[in-house]
Scaffold this active site. Structure first.
Site, PDB file in Angstrom:
ATOM      1  N   ASP A  42      -3.569   8.513  -8.670  1.00  0.00           N
ATOM      2  CA  ASP A  42      -2.648   9.612  -8.365  1.00  0.00           C
ATOM      3  C   ASP A  42      -1.364   9.443  -9.172  1.00  0.00           C
ATOM      4  O   ASP A  42      -1.055   8.348  -9.664  1.00  0.00           O
ATOM      5  CB  ASP A  42      -2.348   9.683  -6.858  1.00  0.00           C
ATOM      6  CG  ASP A  42      -1.630   8.453  -6.316  1.00  0.00           C
ATOM      7  OD1 ASP A  42      -1.951   7.334  -6.767  1.00  0.00           O
ATOM      8  OD2 ASP A  42      -0.739   8.599  -5.458  1.00  0.00           O
ATOM      9  N   GLU A  80      -1.412   5.822  -4.107  1.00  0.00           N
ATOM     10  CA  GLU A  80      -0.400   4.771  -4.258  1.00  0.00           C
ATOM     11  C   GLU A  80       1.002   5.345  -4.217  1.00  0.00           C
ATOM     12  O   GLU A  80       1.915   4.743  -3.657  1.00  0.00           O
ATOM     13  CB  GLU A  80      -0.608   4.024  -5.593  1.00  0.00           C
ATOM     14  CG  GLU A  80       0.297   2.804  -5.792  1.00  0.00           C
ATOM     15  CD  GLU A  80       1.636   3.103  -6.430  1.00  0.00           C
ATOM     16  OE1 GLU A  80       2.474   2.187  -6.490  1.00  0.00           O
ATOM     17  OE2 GLU A  80       1.889   4.252  -6.860  1.00  0.00           O
TER      18      GLU A  80
END
Ligand SMILES: CCCCCCCC/C=C\CCCCCCCC(=O)N[C@@H](Cc1ccc(O)cc1)C(=O)O
Ligand SMILES: [Zn+2]
Ligand SMILES: [Zn+2]
Length: 510
Positions: free
Chosen positions: A136, A200
């Protein structure tokens, strides 16, 4: 009683003073020149460099560009682009067929969009290790970018895109290195895991944490774990002669603290002597003005500078080698820049403030959020106590919405397999000094501390101060050469990790 001194006693005192000074200077010089030599080469050869055909080289750049075109954005803890996360699944399956189809690889989806690979080694007596990365990215809009952030376009040898540094180049780099290794017929001796988290940027709750749960249910223990970190810093540490690789051996802790002040609402024409906004502002100002103590040298940051002392120009080299004497000066100098300040203390960042609804209404409530990053020598409890003492106002209600202590310090001694294997691979590839360091940001690796004591943070790329500003910023980009070197790094690290002995090093001229 008057003290009188004759000519003779002045002479003796001067002599004693000069002799003491000479002793101090001698000790400083001796300590400087007896420092462990950092220019090390390794006994024996590490894995040879990968030789790439031109079409393979193009393939790896295309693999990264394709990944950058998928906008896997984490907008907020409750909002992610799940369509893009779905697309990313299919993308990696088609880009790395050997990885997904190998009989040596067990693959599974975790938490809906995170990926876990278990690559089977031939020797089950060796503990597996783990490579961790995240797919991400933080949001980006095209304004201010030279090339659109989700176009995967290239200019002057640089591939642009959100995630090109943080962290898709590592996702693709790890998978690409394994794809090439399988293509060359490689069969690992030591098993390893690859974990690719999908959240994350919003703390890893459904990605990394779920991967940890999955591994814990299987009683997995790891020899070491490697996640993202600062890499090889070029011109970033003031006063150093050449680029330096820093391996994060711990991470700062963090507290997200909400401050709330309630007061009677009313008409702005008759304001109270103190409003909720005023009380809150005063508290915030006290927090910003009263920084938490400078703790330089009480955590592993002291080791960073002592180990690197020879890498600094004079007179910093002497000062770094003798922190026992120069600590008061160095700690003050470090605190002058935001990046140095982040190393020496628990930092206080005022990040959100809210209050008021209309120009002529005294608001009932004002709120703010303050983000603290904890120096390794402090705990959440200590910091919260200090914060209450600084604010010293019971009308300000404090509530910690997220808090964790600094992460344990991973071993970095000569005997540690993970640290020394990483160090060896970095030295072979980048020919730079390597030192342990405190990671001032948080990573998914913090969730893995029950699986191994050897958690390291390092990204295999040379970063200037300007490059660091591109992480989460404008024009995030990676050079073609930098990306290829990163793949070389994983190619070699995977093979070097097959060893069952800690690399031995000898001093030499590099
Ligand atoms: C082929 C390989 C090429 C390698 C290229 C890699 C380049 C990477 C260069 C620099 C990376 C710098 C690393 C930055 C890490 C930033 C982490 C971060 O911002 N964390 C956030 C969010 C967070 C994350 C996880 C948590 O548990 C809490 C918070 C933070 O606020 O600290
Ligand atoms: Zn990252
Ligand atoms: Zn990030």
């Amino acid at each position: 009683m008057a003290i009188s001194m004759g000519k003779g006693s002045v002479g003796v005192l001067t002599g004693v003073f000069i002799a003491s000074l000479a002793v101090v200077v001698a000790v400083l010089l001796l300590r400087t020149y007896n420092l462990p030599e950092l220019k090390v080469a390794w006994k024996g050869k590490g894995a040879p460099r990968i030789e790439l055909e031109e079409d393979e080289r193009e393939q790896l750049y295309e693999a990264l560009k394709g990944a950058l075109r998928i906008p896997t954005v984490s907008f907020s803890p409750s909002e992610q682009n799940t369509t893009a996360l779905e697309e990313f699944k299919e993308y990696i399956k088609s880009a790395f067929p050997r990885v997904f189809n190998s009989s040596l690889v067990e693959y599974e989806l975790v938490g809906g969009y995170s990926h876990l690979f278990n690559v089977q080694g031939s020797d089950n007596s060796l503990l597996p290790y783990m490579l961790l990365a995240h797919l991400d990215v933080v949001p980006a809009t095209p304004e201010g970018w030279d090339l659109p952030p989700f176009s995967g376009e290239e200019k002057d040898g640089y591939i642009y895109g959100r995630g090109s540094l943080d962290d898709k180049s590592r996702v693709i780099g790890i998978l690409q290195a394994l794809e090439f290794l399988f293509k060359k017929g490689y069969k690992p001796r030591r098993s390893f895991y690859i974990g690719l988290g999908h959240d994350e940027e919003i703390s890893g709750r459904h990605g990394a944490k779920e991967i940890v749960k999955t591994l814990e249910t299987r009683n997995v223990k790891l020899e070491y774990l490697l996640d993202e970190g600062f890499g090889v810093l070029d011109g970033v540490i003031y006063g150093t002669k050449r680029p330096i690789a820093l391996i994060g051996v711990t991470e700062k802790g963090a507290i997200t603290l909400n401050l709330t002040v309630n007061s009677p609402p009313g008409h702005s024409s008759m304001p109270p002597r103190e409003s909720s906004i005023g009380i809150l502002s005063a508290a915030l100002s006290r927090l910003e003005q009263n920084r938490l103590p400078n703790l330089f040298g009480t955590g592993p940051e002291g080791s960073t500078f002592e180990q690197l002392a020879n890498e600094f120009y004079w007179p910093l080299n002497i000062m770094m080698a003798n922190l026992w004497f120069f600590n008061p000066i160095i700690s003050r100098l470090m605190a002058l820049t935001p990046s140095g300040n982040a190393i020496v203390r628990t930092t206080t960042a005022l990040t959100i403030v809210n209050g008021g609804i209309k120009a002529n209404v005294i608001p009932a409530t004002a709120t703010a959020t303050v983000n603290f990053r904890l120096h390794p020598a402090q705990t959440v409890e200590e910091v919260l106590n200090m914060v209450s003492e600084i604010i010293m106002d019971e009308r300000v209600i404090l509530s910690a919405i997220k808090a964790f202590d600094p992460l344990p310090i991973s071993p970095y001694d000569e005997e540690n397999f993970g640290y020394q294997t990483l160090k060896r691979t970095i030295t072979d590839l980048f020919s730079v000094p390597v030192a342990p360091a405190v990671c001032t940001v948080n990573t998914d690796s913090r969730h893995f501390v029950n699986l191994t004591e050897s958690v390291y943070r390092f990204s295999p790329v040379v970063m200037t101060a300007e490059d660091l500003g591109r992480v989460h910023g404008l024009n995030e980009r990676i050079s073609r050469e930098g990306f290829e070197t990163g793949i070389q790094f994983y190619w070699q690290l995977i093979q070097n990790s097959d060893s069952d002995t800690v690399p031995v090093h000898r001093h030499s001229e590099l």
